[in-house]
Design a protein around this motif. Structure first.
Motif, PDB file in Angstrom:
ATOM      1  N   HIS A 311       0.813  -1.211   0.000  1.00  0.00           N
ATOM      2  CA  HIS A 311       0.000   0.000   0.000  1.00  0.00           C
ATOM      3  C   HIS A 311       0.851   1.267   0.000  1.00  0.00           C
ATOM      4  O   HIS A 311       0.545   2.234  -0.719  1.00  0.00           O
ATOM      5  CB  HIS A 311      -0.936  -0.021   1.209  1.00  0.00           C
ATOM      6  CG  HIS A 311      -1.814   1.183   1.330  1.00  0.00           C
ATOM      7  ND1 HIS A 311      -2.740   1.525   0.367  1.00  0.00           N
ATOM      8  CD2 HIS A 311      -1.886   2.152   2.304  1.00  0.00           C
ATOM      9  CE1 HIS A 311      -3.367   2.645   0.735  1.00  0.00           C
ATOM     10  NE2 HIS A 311      -2.871   3.040   1.900  1.00  0.00           N
ATOM     11  N   GLU A 312       1.905   1.295   0.791  1.00  0.00           N
ATOM     12  CA  GLU A 312       2.743   2.494   0.845  1.00  0.00           C
ATOM     13  C   GLU A 312       3.479   2.715  -0.470  1.00  0.00           C
ATOM     14  O   GLU A 312       3.650   3.859  -0.913  1.00  0.00           O
ATOM     15  CB  GLU A 312       3.723   2.404   2.010  1.00  0.00           C
ATOM     16  CG  GLU A 312       3.062   2.455   3.378  1.00  0.00           C
ATOM     17  CD  GLU A 312       2.235   3.728   3.593  1.00  0.00           C
ATOM     18  OE1 GLU A 312       2.691   4.800   3.178  1.00  0.00           O
ATOM     19  OE2 GLU A 312       1.131   3.623   4.170  1.00  0.00           O
ATOM     20  N   ALA A 313       3.924   1.639  -1.105  1.00  0.00           N
ATOM     21  CA  ALA A 313       4.563   1.779  -2.418  1.00  0.00           C
ATOM     22  C   ALA A 313       3.563   2.311  -3.439  1.00  0.00           C
ATOM     23  O   ALA A 313       3.920   3.110  -4.323  1.00  0.00           O
ATOM     24  CB  ALA A 313       5.124   0.434  -2.872  1.00  0.00           C
ATOM     25  N   ARG A 314       2.318   1.888  -3.343  1.00  0.00           N
ATOM     26  CA  ARG A 314       1.284   2.382  -4.250  1.00  0.00           C
ATOM     27  C   ARG A 314       1.032   3.866  -4.035  1.00  0.00           C
ATOM     28  O   ARG A 314       0.899   4.632  -4.997  1.00  0.00           O
ATOM     29  CB  ARG A 314       0.005   1.572  -4.012  1.00  0.00           C
ATOM     30  CG  ARG A 314      -1.086   1.796  -5.050  1.00  0.00           C
ATOM     31  CD  ARG A 314      -2.222   0.816  -4.803  1.00  0.00           C
ATOM     32  NE  ARG A 314      -3.243   0.917  -5.828  1.00  0.00           N
ATOM     33  CZ  ARG A 314      -4.545   0.973  -5.576  1.00  0.00           C
ATOM     34  NH1 ARG A 314      -4.979   0.924  -4.312  1.00  0.00           N
ATOM     35  NH2 ARG A 314      -5.415   1.050  -6.556  1.00  0.00           N
ATOM     36  N   LYS A 315       0.974   4.294  -2.789  1.00  0.00           N
ATOM     37  CA  LYS A 315       0.820   5.716  -2.511  1.00  0.00           C
ATOM     38  C   LYS A 315       1.999   6.512  -3.069  1.00  0.00           C
ATOM     39  O   LYS A 315       1.816   7.591  -3.658  1.00  0.00           O
ATOM     40  CB  LYS A 315       0.690   5.949  -1.004  1.00  0.00           C
ATOM     41  CG  LYS A 315      -0.635   5.491  -0.423  1.00  0.00           C
ATOM     42  CD  LYS A 315      -0.622   5.494   1.100  1.00  0.00           C
ATOM     43  CE  LYS A 315      -0.379   6.873   1.679  1.00  0.00           C
ATOM     44  NZ  LYS A 315      -0.414   6.840   3.163  1.00  0.00           N
ATOM     45  N   ARG A 316       3.192   5.982  -2.902  1.00  0.00           N
ATOM     46  CA  ARG A 316       4.375   6.647  -3.445  1.00  0.00           C
ATOM     47  C   ARG A 316       4.288   6.749  -4.966  1.00  0.00           C
ATOM     48  O   ARG A 316       4.629   7.778  -5.554  1.00  0.00           O
ATOM     49  CB  ARG A 316       5.617   5.859  -3.026  1.00  0.00           C
ATOM     50  CG  ARG A 316       6.929   6.322  -3.648  1.00  0.00           C
ATOM     51  CD  ARG A 316       7.344   7.684  -3.176  1.00  0.00           C
ATOM     52  NE  ARG A 316       8.680   8.026  -3.655  1.00  0.00           N
ATOM     53  CZ  ARG A 316       9.130   9.274  -3.774  1.00  0.00           C
ATOM     54  NH1 ARG A 316       8.343  10.299  -3.434  1.00  0.00           N
ATOM     55  NH2 ARG A 316      10.339   9.518  -4.218  1.00  0.00           N
ATOM     56  N   SER A 317       3.813   5.692  -5.611  1.00  0.00           N
ATOM     57  CA  SER A 317       3.671   5.698  -7.060  1.00  0.00           C
ATOM     58  C   SER A 317       2.714   6.803  -7.506  1.00  0.00           C
ATOM     59  O   SER A 317       3.008   7.554  -8.454  1.00  0.00           O
ATOM     60  CB  SER A 317       3.171   4.334  -7.542  1.00  0.00           C
ATOM     61  OG  SER A 317       2.927   4.332  -8.929  1.00  0.00           O
ATOM     62  N   PHE A 318       1.572   6.919  -6.850  1.00  0.00           N
ATOM     63  CA  PHE A 318       0.616   7.949  -7.240  1.00  0.00           C
ATOM     64  C   PHE A 318       1.133   9.350  -6.912  1.00  0.00           C
ATOM     65  O   PHE A 318       0.793  10.318  -7.606  1.00  0.00           O
ATOM     66  CB  PHE A 318      -0.735   7.689  -6.589  1.00  0.00           C
ATOM     67  CG  PHE A 318      -1.541   6.613  -7.262  1.00  0.00           C
ATOM     68  CD1 PHE A 318      -1.866   6.709  -8.606  1.00  0.00           C
ATOM     69  CD2 PHE A 318      -1.968   5.489  -6.561  1.00  0.00           C
ATOM     70  CE1 PHE A 318      -2.614   5.714  -9.241  1.00  0.00           C
ATOM     71  CE2 PHE A 318      -2.711   4.494  -7.185  1.00  0.00           C
ATOM     72  CZ  PHE A 318      -3.037   4.608  -8.529  1.00  0.00           C
ATOM     73  N   ALA A 319       1.943   9.476  -5.875  1.00  0.00           N
ATOM     74  CA  ALA A 319       2.559  10.775  -5.587  1.00  0.00           C
ATOM     75  C   ALA A 319       3.532  11.158  -6.696  1.00  0.00           C
ATOM     76  O   ALA A 319       3.553  12.314  -7.163  1.00  0.00           O
ATOM     77  CB  ALA A 319       3.265  10.740  -4.235  1.00  0.00           C
ATOM     78  N   LEU A 320       4.354  10.220  -7.130  1.00  0.00           N
ATOM     79  CA  LEU A 320       5.290  10.492  -8.216  1.00  0.00           C
ATOM     80  C   LEU A 320       4.542  10.806  -9.506  1.00  0.00           C
ATOM     81  O   LEU A 320       4.950  11.688 -10.281  1.00  0.00           O
ATOM     82  CB  LEU A 320       6.225   9.296  -8.422  1.00  0.00           C
ATOM     83  CG  LEU A 320       7.250   9.044  -7.315  1.00  0.00           C
ATOM     84  CD1 LEU A 320       7.949   7.701  -7.531  1.00  0.00           C
ATOM     85  CD2 LEU A 320       8.276  10.174  -7.257  1.00  0.00           C
ATOM     86  N   ALA A 321       3.441  10.092  -9.758  1.00  0.00           N
ATOM     87  CA  ALA A 321       2.645  10.364 -10.953  1.00  0.00           C
ATOM     88  C   ALA A 321       2.042  11.764 -10.904  1.00  0.00           C
ATOM     89  O   ALA A 321       1.986  12.465 -11.922  1.00  0.00           O
ATOM     90  CB  ALA A 321       1.557   9.317 -11.096  1.00  0.00           C
ATOM     91  N   ALA A 322       1.587  12.190  -9.724  1.00  0.00           N
ATOM     92  CA  ALA A 322       1.061  13.550  -9.581  1.00  0.00           C
ATOM     93  C   ALA A 322       2.144  14.581  -9.864  1.00  0.00           C
ATOM     94  O   ALA A 322       1.901  15.591 -10.549  1.00  0.00           O
ATOM     95  CB  ALA A 322       0.481  13.745  -8.182  1.00  0.00           C
ATOM     96  N   GLU A 323       3.340  14.335  -9.357  1.00  0.00           N
ATOM     97  CA  GLU A 323       4.449  15.250  -9.644  1.00  0.00           C
ATOM     98  C   GLU A 323       4.714  15.295 -11.149  1.00  0.00           C
ATOM     99  O   GLU A 323       4.985  16.367 -11.708  1.00  0.00           O
ATOM    100  CB  GLU A 323       5.709  14.792  -8.905  1.00  0.00           C
ATOM    101  CG  GLU A 323       5.645  14.932  -7.396  1.00  0.00           C
ATOM    102  CD  GLU A 323       6.872  14.363  -6.710  1.00  0.00           C
ATOM    103  OE1 GLU A 323       7.875  14.084  -7.423  1.00  0.00           O
ATOM    104  OE2 GLU A 323       6.852  14.196  -5.492  1.00  0.00           O
ATOM    105  N   ALA A 324       4.640  14.143 -11.798  1.00  0.00           N
ATOM    106  CA  ALA A 324       4.868  14.090 -13.246  1.00  0.00           C
ATOM    107  C   ALA A 324       3.807  14.906 -13.991  1.00  0.00           C
ATOM    108  O   ALA A 324       4.120  15.605 -14.952  1.00  0.00           O
ATOM    109  CB  ALA A 324       4.854  12.634 -13.710  1.00  0.00           C
ATOM    110  N   MET A 325       2.563  14.802 -13.550  1.00  0.00           N
ATOM    111  CA  MET A 325       1.478  15.523 -14.221  1.00  0.00           C
ATOM    112  C   MET A 325       1.553  17.021 -13.979  1.00  0.00           C
ATOM    113  O   MET A 325       1.166  17.825 -14.828  1.00  0.00           O
ATOM    114  CB  MET A 325       0.122  15.004 -13.756  1.00  0.00           C
ATOM    115  CG  MET A 325      -0.214  13.593 -14.196  1.00  0.00           C
ATOM    116  SD  MET A 325      -0.407  13.409 -15.989  1.00  0.00           S
ATOM    117  CE  MET A 325      -1.835  14.440 -16.307  1.00  0.00           C
ATOM    118  N   GLN A 326       2.064  17.421 -12.817  1.00  0.00           N
ATOM    119  CA  GLN A 326       2.092  18.830 -12.447  1.00  0.00           C
ATOM    120  C   GLN A 326       3.369  19.542 -12.875  1.00  0.00           C
ATOM    121  O   GLN A 326       3.430  20.776 -12.841  1.00  0.00           O
ATOM    122  CB  GLN A 326       1.906  18.968 -10.929  1.00  0.00           C
ATOM    123  CG  GLN A 326       0.538  18.537 -10.450  1.00  0.00           C
ATOM    124  CD  GLN A 326       0.468  18.335  -8.947  1.00  0.00           C
ATOM    125  OE1 GLN A 326       1.463  18.037  -8.298  1.00  0.00           O
ATOM    126  NE2 GLN A 326      -0.716  18.502  -8.382  1.00  0.00           N
TER     127      GLN A 326
END
Length: 331
Positions: A311-326
């Motif tokens: 779960h924590e790795a998944r949260k990290r993945s979505f955080a990195l994806a948000a940074e990529a989008m922004q």
């Protein structure tokens, strides 16, 4: 800047349970809210040991209570499984609880196999072309326009944002005719993506909800600090996809190093086909993958999704994806 949102299938991992999956869903939605995701959706599936979102409206209420500003909703409700009045009541209730935050994506697939669909509906002897009429009936309940002779309580006057979902050309044509936003399930069914978007945009008719086409498409993202870590984390969903497509659905398994390389050719072909719309790697690699997808499709919004065992790795993945989008686009 293209908007970005999150689709969560609320995975049940091997060794885990449904209560933990639902707790993770609320935690992930709060995480998405903090990182700028526009909406958080769950999807209706039935008879799947690895997916805990079968009671979709209940899960949305759970997530809505755990968040404050992010839009929450269904991507989607499989309308042939339900009477439109029932969905009007459910989503009218959600709209009353979380005004201005509820999305209702509508699909016509069963979200299950035929055996489970029969258990849900008791009979499959329904008109396969009834979906458009069911959508119109549902709109009538929300509008409380008297056409059905019934006033939905809750439901009458509710204003959830209606979407049409699809993985074929049918949904694109219906969304265009009704003037509704359209979401394409390219994260697992990429074949008709480009043609469906073209039809939707070409045939779109303005409506009270929408004056111009608005399209969203699904995209798998597995991000980590190294490409090796991202590929390792992605192997859980890859295993689950192969299991599902070979008739053996299961709970989400732990990741396996070198999984994709170990597959026989026929199973590798399954993954290569179903996961065409996917980025795996570091933040920068994911950013390039998403940018290429947006450039190809011209979508107004990307619905990011993935399942990971940790779960924590998944949260990290979505955080990195948000940074990529922004991140600003390079000059």
């Amino acid at each position: 800047m293209t908007a970005f949102s999150l689709l969560d299938l609320v995975p049940v991992v091997e060794g885990g349970n449904v209560p933990q999956s639902l707790a993770n869903a609320a935690d992930l939605a709060r995480h998405a809210e903090r990182h700028g995701y526009r909406r958080y959706w769950v999807a209706e599936h039935h008879g799947m040991p690895g997916i805990a979102s079968a009671a979709t409206a209940v899960v949305i209420a759970h997530v809505g209570q755990a968040t404050e500003t992010i839009r929450v909703g269904a991507g989607g409700i499989m309308l042939p499984n339900h009477a439109p009045l029932q969905i009007a009541e459910q989503f009218g209730t959600l709209d009353a609880l979380f005004p201005g935050r509820i999305d209702l994506g509508l699909g016509r697939a069963p979200g299950s196999d035929q055996r489970v669909a029969r258990a849900l509906r008791r009979t499959l002897d329904t008109d396969p072309n009834a979906f458009p009429n069911d959508v119109l009936e549902l709109q009538s309940y929300f509008a409380d326009d008297g056409r059905t002779g019934i006033s939905a309580t809750p439901g009458a006057g509710a204003r959830p944002d209606l979407w049409i979902l699809g993985s074929s050309l049918f949904g694109a044509k219906l969304a265009a005719v009704l003037g509704l936003p359209y979401a394409f399930a390219s994260h697992f069914a990429p074949d008709a993506l480009d043609e469906a978007l073209a039809i939707y945009r070409r045939e779109f008719r303005p409506s009270p909800q929408l004056d111009r086409p608005y399209a969203m498409a699904g995209f798998n993202v597995f991000a980590a600090d190294t490409r090796e870590d991202a590929e390792f984390l992605a192997s859980s969903q890859q295993q689950a996809f192969v299991a599902l497509r070979t008739g053996n659905p299961r709970q989400l398994p732990p990741p396996i190093a070198g999984y994709r390389e170990s597959l026989p050719p026929q199973h590798a072909a399954i993954l290569n086909h179903v996961l065409q719309c996917t980025a795996i790697g570091t933040r920068d690699e994911v950013a390039r993958g998403i940018a290429a997808f947006v450039a190809r499709t011209g979508v107004d919004e990307v619905m990011l999704t993935s399942m990971m065992y940790d779960h924590e790795a998944r949260k990290r993945s979505f955080a990195l994806a948000a940074e990529a989008m922004q991140a600003p686009e390079p000059a």
